[in-house]
Design a protein around this motif. Structure first.
Motif, PDB file in Angstrom:
ATOM      1  N   GLY A   1      16.393  85.557 -27.615  1.00 52.81           N
ATOM      2  CA  GLY A   1      15.833  84.327 -27.075  1.00 52.81           C
ATOM      3  C   GLY A   1      16.182  84.214 -25.607  1.00 52.81           C
TER       4      GLY A   1
ATOM      5  N   THR B   1      18.905  81.919 -26.759  1.00 53.16           N
ATOM      6  CA  THR B   1      18.461  80.612 -27.241  1.00 53.16           C
ATOM      7  C   THR B   1      18.189  80.620 -28.741  1.00 53.16           C
ATOM      8  OG1 THR B   1      16.149  81.145 -26.732  1.00 53.16           O
ATOM      9  CG2 THR B   1      17.418  80.034 -25.013  1.00 53.16           C
ATOM     10  N   LYS B   2      18.031  81.815 -29.345  1.00 52.49           N
ATOM     11  CA  LYS B   2      17.734  81.921 -30.774  1.00 52.49           C
ATOM     12  C   LYS B   2      18.835  82.604 -31.569  1.00 52.49           C
ATOM     13  CE  LYS B   2      13.833  84.146 -30.314  1.00 52.49           C
ATOM     14  NZ  LYS B   2      12.500  84.773 -30.611  1.00 52.49           N
TER      15      LYS B   2
ATOM     16  N   THR C   1      29.355  79.239 -30.327  1.00 47.47           N
ATOM     17  CA  THR C   1      27.939  79.145 -30.677  1.00 47.47           C
ATOM     18  C   THR C   1      27.781  78.865 -32.160  1.00 47.47           C
ATOM     19  OG1 THR C   1      25.790  80.263 -30.635  1.00 47.47           O
ATOM     20  CG2 THR C   1      27.711  81.634 -31.075  1.00 47.47           C
TER      21      THR C   1
END
Length: 267
Positions: free
Chosen positions: A132, A31-32, A54
């Motif tokens: 993340g 997520t990070k 991404t």
């Protein structure tokens, strides 16, 4: 649309990309941050392909120092590799003319990636990265090379293993270690907490219990008849191949190990 590579999502957030030579890179998206293990032979625009999957910052790591895992390094600003493999990189650079002759094209990305090694930052076993929601831990997996590493994704119970343990294990190229080193790595892998692993030349996941077959394959070296194998991509490399199974029913593939011949000088 990704045009230069085959691309499959092996599980949620884990993508395998493959170039025309069947070299693979693995992208893990948290997520990070995202993590990219290996950059293949340098054929195609890998950075553009990653950008289509991404927009997160990407940590780029080489699983080891062989040319077919670091050819696209030059497309990224920062790349990590275990520095135990630095010593084989000059030999990998010397392989480029032969590689270009075999693939019948110039390999400018590979040439640029291997013209200078100062950009490669060291990464050590035990280092942990928080992507993340996904923890990526570096683990030492020597054998295929002295500095071979893997990435353990604990939350996913998944190991990214590069070329450290494969159905057709290669221990005959520059940097490859003695058989007992590989056997110890197989034992170590058995102790790690994962259920499946991903390799550097396959578009699929493998079950952990297959490691037992790989160990069984090491035990036939010198006991069964070996056969001469010449590496088609670089005929200057040759070895002795020992076949455990010509077709394993679970993976529908050969299980074998390729050792240096006694007269070979590829240390």
């Amino acid at each position: 649309m990704i045009t230069d590579f085959k691309c499959e999502e092996l599980e949620s957030g884990v993508f395998q990309l493959q170039d025309e030579r069947e070299d693979c890179a693995t992208l893990v998206i948290g997520t990070k941050k995202a993590l990219l293990l290996d950059t293949m032979l340098g054929i195609g625009d890998l950075k553009e392909a990653i950008s289509q999957l991404t927009n997160l910052p990407v940590i780029v790591i080489n699983s080891h120092g062989h040319f077919d895992h670091m050819g696209g390094n030059c497309q990224f600003d920062e790349v990590y590799m275990n520095h135990k493999d630095l010593e084989i990189l000059p030999v990998m650079r010397e392989c480029i003319p032969g590689l270009e002759e075999s693939v019948k094209k110039e390999l400018p990305n590979l040439r640029k990636s291997l013209e200078d090694f100062s950009y490669l930052k060291n990464i050590e076993p035990g280092e942990v990265m928080d992507l993340g929601g996904i923890t990526a831990e570096i683990v030492a997996l020597p054998g295929h090379t002295a500095g071979s590493i893997g990435v353990l994704l604990r939350e996913k119970r998944l190991l990214l293993a590069g070329d450290a343990a494969t159905p057709q294990m290669c221990l005959f190229m520059d940097g490859c270690q003695p058989l007992p080193v590989y056997q110890e790595t197989l034992r170590y892998m058995e102790t790690l907490e994962f259920d499946e692993f991903i390799l550097g030349h396959f578009m699929r996941k493998f079950p952990k219990h297959l490691l037992g077959k790989f160990m069984e394959c090491t035990e036939i070296v010198g006991k069964k008849k070996g056969h001469l194998l010449v590496y088609t991509l670089l005929p200057s490399y040759s070895g002795t191949v020992y076949f455990l199974e010509m077709r394993n029913p679970e993976i529908n593939d050969i299980i074998c190990i390729i050792m240096k011949r006694p007269e070979e000088k590829n240390e």
